[in-house]
Enzyme design. Sequence first.
Site, PDB file in Angstrom:
ATOM      1  N   ASP A  58     -25.554 -24.244 -18.464  1.00 19.28           N
ATOM      2  CA  ASP A  58     -26.164 -23.175 -17.661  1.00 19.28           C
ATOM      3  C   ASP A  58     -27.449 -22.708 -18.337  1.00 19.28           C
ATOM      4  OD1 ASP A  58     -23.927 -23.432 -16.223  1.00 19.28           O
ATOM      5  OD2 ASP A  58     -23.136 -21.411 -16.580  1.00 19.28           O
ATOM      6  N   TYR A  61     -30.272 -25.117 -17.651  1.00 20.65           N
ATOM      7  CA  TYR A  61     -30.736 -24.968 -16.268  1.00 20.65           C
ATOM      8  C   TYR A  61     -31.614 -23.713 -16.157  1.00 20.65           C
ATOM      9  CZ  TYR A  61     -30.910 -24.140 -11.304  1.00 20.65           C
ATOM     10  OH  TYR A  61     -31.375 -23.905 -10.037  1.00 20.65           O
ATOM     11  N   GLU A 138      -9.463 -34.181   8.146  1.00 21.01           N
ATOM     12  CA  GLU A 138     -10.053 -33.424   7.022  1.00 21.01           C
ATOM     13  C   GLU A 138      -9.457 -32.015   6.987  1.00 21.01           C
ATOM     14  OE1 GLU A 138     -13.754 -34.149   8.894  1.00 21.01           O
ATOM     15  OE2 GLU A 138     -14.122 -32.038   9.320  1.00 21.01           O
ATOM     16  N   LYS A 140      -8.911 -28.054   7.262  1.00 17.50           N
ATOM     17  CA  LYS A 140      -9.453 -26.974   8.095  1.00 17.50           C
ATOM     18  C   LYS A 140      -9.741 -25.817   7.145  1.00 17.50           C
ATOM     19  CE  LYS A 140      -8.607 -24.403  12.339  1.00 17.50           C
ATOM     20  NZ  LYS A 140      -9.010 -23.116  11.823  1.00 17.50           N
ATOM     21  N   ASP A 142     -10.666 -22.410   5.539  1.00 13.55           N
ATOM     22  CA  ASP A 142     -10.389 -21.065   6.034  1.00 13.55           C
ATOM     23  C   ASP A 142     -11.463 -20.104   5.533  1.00 13.55           C
ATOM     24  OD1 ASP A 142      -9.133 -19.042   7.286  1.00 13.55           O
ATOM     25  OD2 ASP A 142      -7.465 -18.869   5.879  1.00 13.55           O
ATOM     26  N   TYR A 251     -19.445 -29.908   8.129  1.00 17.00           N
ATOM     27  CA  TYR A 251     -18.569 -30.968   8.625  1.00 17.00           C
ATOM     28  C   TYR A 251     -18.894 -31.486  10.026  1.00 17.00           C
ATOM     29  CZ  TYR A 251     -16.547 -26.554  10.183  1.00 17.00           C
ATOM     30  OH  TYR A 251     -16.386 -25.295  10.677  1.00 17.00           O
ATOM     31  N   LYS A 355      -2.224 -26.598  12.458  1.00 15.64           N
ATOM     32  CA  LYS A 355      -2.154 -25.387  11.635  1.00 15.64           C
ATOM     33  C   LYS A 355      -0.957 -25.437  10.695  1.00 15.64           C
ATOM     34  CE  LYS A 355      -4.067 -21.765  12.968  1.00 15.64           C
ATOM     35  NZ  LYS A 355      -5.254 -21.017  12.534  1.00 15.64           N
ATOM     36  N   CYS A 449       2.942  16.130  -7.964  1.00 18.46           N
ATOM     37  CA  CYS A 449       3.261  14.824  -8.541  1.00 18.46           C
ATOM     38  C   CYS A 449       4.715  14.465  -8.230  1.00 18.46           C
ATOM     39  CB  CYS A 449       3.037  14.858 -10.052  1.00 18.46           C
ATOM     40  SG  CYS A 449       3.662  13.369 -10.862  1.00 18.46           S
ATOM     41  N   CYS A 452       6.573  14.481 -11.916  1.00 22.52           N
ATOM     42  CA  CYS A 452       6.721  15.671 -12.774  1.00 22.52           C
ATOM     43  C   CYS A 452       6.450  16.977 -12.034  1.00 22.52           C
ATOM     44  CB  CYS A 452       5.832  15.557 -14.007  1.00 22.52           C
ATOM     45  SG  CYS A 452       4.085  15.823 -13.623  1.00 22.52           S
ATOM     46  N   CYS A 467      -2.311  12.917 -11.004  1.00 24.11           N
ATOM     47  CA  CYS A 467      -1.528  13.890 -11.742  1.00 24.11           C
ATOM     48  C   CYS A 467      -2.227  13.998 -13.097  1.00 24.11           C
ATOM     49  CB  CYS A 467      -0.104  13.381 -11.924  1.00 24.11           C
ATOM     50  SG  CYS A 467       0.800  14.376 -13.105  1.00 24.11           S
ATOM     51  N   CYS A 472       3.314  13.999 -18.161  1.00 30.16           N
ATOM     52  CA  CYS A 472       3.985  13.360 -17.015  1.00 30.16           C
ATOM     53  C   CYS A 472       4.675  12.070 -17.477  1.00 30.16           C
ATOM     54  CB  CYS A 472       2.970  13.055 -15.923  1.00 30.16           C
ATOM     55  SG  CYS A 472       3.679  12.148 -14.548  1.00 30.16           S
TER      56      CYS A 472
HETATM   57  S1  IVH Z   1     -14.794 -29.004  13.738  1.00 31.62           S
HETATM   58  C1  IVH Z   1     -16.690 -28.783  18.022  1.00 31.62           C
HETATM   59  N1  IVH Z   1     -13.882 -29.148  11.315  1.00 31.62           N
HETATM   60  O1  IVH Z   1     -12.039 -23.940  12.596  1.00 31.62           O
HETATM   61  C2  IVH Z   1     -15.714 -28.613  16.916  1.00 31.62           C
HETATM   62  N2  IVH Z   1     -13.893 -27.005  12.356  1.00 31.62           N
HETATM   63  O2  IVH Z   1     -10.340 -22.942  14.819  1.00 31.62           O
HETATM   64  C3  IVH Z   1     -16.315 -28.201  15.665  1.00 31.62           C
HETATM   65  N3  IVH Z   1     -13.086 -25.199  10.908  1.00 31.62           N
HETATM   66  O3  IVH Z   1     -14.526 -22.895  14.819  1.00 31.62           O
HETATM   67  C4  IVH Z   1     -15.351 -27.699  14.692  1.00 31.62           C
HETATM   68  N4  IVH Z   1     -12.683 -26.446   9.130  1.00 31.62           N
HETATM   69  O4  IVH Z   1     -15.015 -22.727  12.284  1.00 31.62           O
HETATM   70  C5  IVH Z   1     -14.121 -28.336  12.354  1.00 31.62           C
HETATM   71  N5  IVH Z   1     -13.147 -29.451   9.133  1.00 31.62           N
HETATM   72  C6  IVH Z   1     -13.391 -28.649  10.156  1.00 31.62           C
HETATM   73  C7  IVH Z   1     -13.143 -27.265  10.117  1.00 31.62           C
HETATM   74  C8  IVH Z   1     -13.394 -26.473  11.240  1.00 31.62           C
HETATM   75  C9  IVH Z   1     -12.661 -25.220   9.633  1.00 31.62           C
HETATM   76  C10 IVH Z   1     -13.147 -23.995  11.731  1.00 31.62           C
HETATM   77  C11 IVH Z   1     -14.362 -23.901  12.620  1.00 31.62           C
HETATM   78  C12 IVH Z   1     -13.803 -23.777  14.011  1.00 31.62           C
HETATM   79  C13 IVH Z   1     -12.430 -23.280  13.778  1.00 31.62           C
HETATM   80  C14 IVH Z   1     -11.523 -23.636  14.914  1.00 31.62           C
END
Ligand code: IVH
Length: 712
Positions: A58, A61, A138, A140, A142, A251, A355, A449, A452, A467, A472
């Site tokens: 670091d 850099y 891939e 999802k 969050d 993505y 999910k 409290c 006490c 408190c 206490c």
């Molecule tokens: S594809 C047209 N790929 O999940 C479709 N979405 O519940 C484009 N999300 O609105 C979305 N990881 O914000 C895609 N690998 C992933 C994702 C992903 C998270 C989110 C995205 C989407 C929401 C749907």
Amino acid sequence: MYNNEQTIALQKKTTEWLANVNASNISGIVKNNTEDLRNCLRFHEYRYYVQNDPLISDFEYDTLYKLLEHFEKENPGAVTTDSPTQRVGKGLIKDFPKTPHLVPMLSLENSYNADDLLDFDRKAREISGLHEIEYCVEPKFDGASISLVYEDDMLIRGVTRGDGEVGDEITLNVKQIRSVPLSAKFSEYGIEQIEIRGEVLMNKNNFKAYNDALIEEGIPPLANPRNAAAGSLRIKDTAEVSKRNLEAFLYHVSYDHATTAQPKTANAPQDPAEKPETHSGMLEMLWNLGFRSPKNEMKVFKGIDAVIKHVHDFEKVRDNLGYEIDGMVIKVNDLKLQDRLGMTSHHPRWAIAFKFKARQGTSKLLAVEFQVGRTGAVTPVAKIEPVQVGGVTVGSISIHNEAYIKEKDLMLGDTILIERSGDVIPQIVKSFPELRTSDEKKIEFPTLCPVCSSALYKPEEDAVWRCVSLTCPAQIAEGIIHFVSKDAMDIRSFGEANVRKFYEMGLLRSIPDIYSLPYDEIGKLDGFGEKSIIKLQQAIEDSKKQPLNRIIYALGIRYVGETTAKTLANAVDHLTDFAAFSEEQLMQLDDVGVKVAKTVYSFFHNADNLKLLQKLEELGVQLKNEKKGTVTDGNLSGLTFLFTGTLSQLKRSDAEALVERNGGKILGAVSSRLNYLVAGESAGSKLEKAKKIPAIHVISEEEFIKMLPSSK
Ligand code: IVH
């Protein structure tokens, strides 16, 4: 993105720049080679933020960054919009203008089991007439979704999802995300304008550190990293956004526009590279252009059966990732087939989300109890109808303070949504006022409290009622629990339950009592054999030699966390020297502000506290500073370590002490909070486990030694 040859060349250039930093003609060198210096910095940003595999420290850099920054300050005309310095925010953002997406950001259809996925596959096969479909799967992510627009290879816009059609323009904040390139060579693919979708995340380590800091400030923590990411993107102070260390996975290409007959970019090639025909190829293309796409996290399968197995397998290892995911996304891999399948008005027919088991659950707020902590803070704790969340039964949740209760609009009897993400303590996400039946009751705060019965008090600048009685019992017991805890005096065999037990029995009424426990009485108690007494005695004896910073932290002075305790420890030869410090003198110390100076000053100007310290010293606790100046908040600050296997040069205990002396922390087990596993000879299961967690760096003893300041 960078092949071997380029990597070697850029690293060589970096070494040259570092060697030249102090040369007398350095400003001339920068002037004639500015883009070269920028390219070095871009390369190292990529190694660090996208590949997670830095090649320089670091400090190195920062040295090069400052060199460029200094040159650009003196030569404002030479600044380019994609210079690495341009991420740094220019003060405050006034507002986030509403901006339409080039293509509406549709969301995904959800699925929860194998049948849903079989159904999805059947429909896709029916429409396409294919016997078997290739899928790319891939995570999802969050987090908070965003779209980025690049024109003529430059990042020109970042926009939040908003209502899907129109979002908020947050370009300056997006530039604070170091894995988002400020420019990328789309022109090589003949692309003039492109819109890319992705997800902004705060990783689990950063989220935990962020929440810990909020808690230390007395501010309620955030419920999950998703809220932390979304909230961070809406901060108007870009410097603050930068501190949040956000990350982004990109993505999806939602729109791209080919270069017109007359290319605008001078470097647009005559013969553009082939654009990919599959989604996985597209992730590869984004990766090669410098984006953090899920190239390494995706997998391609033929047929839905293999997909179903994979998503179930992945759910089992979700906790090993450094960031939160809430499922998997299954996408038809062939982009032409995606086009043929098209969209409904809500979601694409070529993709579906699978999910994972929810980490949220609904429950009822049954009662609120009030607990008194060691600082006298009275914390409301919600007792809720027990509910299973993320594999754990939750029955009570801290609801922090009055303001929090108001903000979440909580009433007794309310239906509430709770969440427990990763290893974060459960939180209430929200209540559902629309489900009230008028039987709900207001949550009344006590005026006395609960332990006490002395009157509670709320300082103006504070969010909590306290408190303030020195006698206490709750505060005393909590104070002792803190004193013996792992990060404080680390009296391992003591533990919270024993403190409470001894306290209730009258065997332990103050901190000094720890060092004069009546072992004969304790020996008569159930569960205390000779062996456990000897162990306890030994642990207590050992704690007398703890370094001063631990004692300072153990005393539980308000606002004095572990880092401040180290600063303080370095300032005195003996702990009671602080009695002679004024608030102004305290504020001369690094990172000691008014708030800390005030509480430290009043702690050491309180006669009872000084008596307590004198007593501890009489009982043999070391208050002299044996290691003055060695307790640094050194270059391992904020990093966590664990040693495994046999070390050849250092004793394990010495290695651990070195980590702590340089500001690092030793963890007890491999978890996503671990930064470095130092693996010696014949390392076993810890090493295996660490290899499965991408965020953990596994290093050798030599590499560890190289990280220490004295070895540089
Ligand atoms: S594809 C047209 N790929 O999940 C479709 N979405 O519940 C484009 N999300 O609105 C979305 N990881 O914000 C895609 N690998 C992933 C994702 C992903 C998270 C989110 C995205 C989407 C929401 C749907």
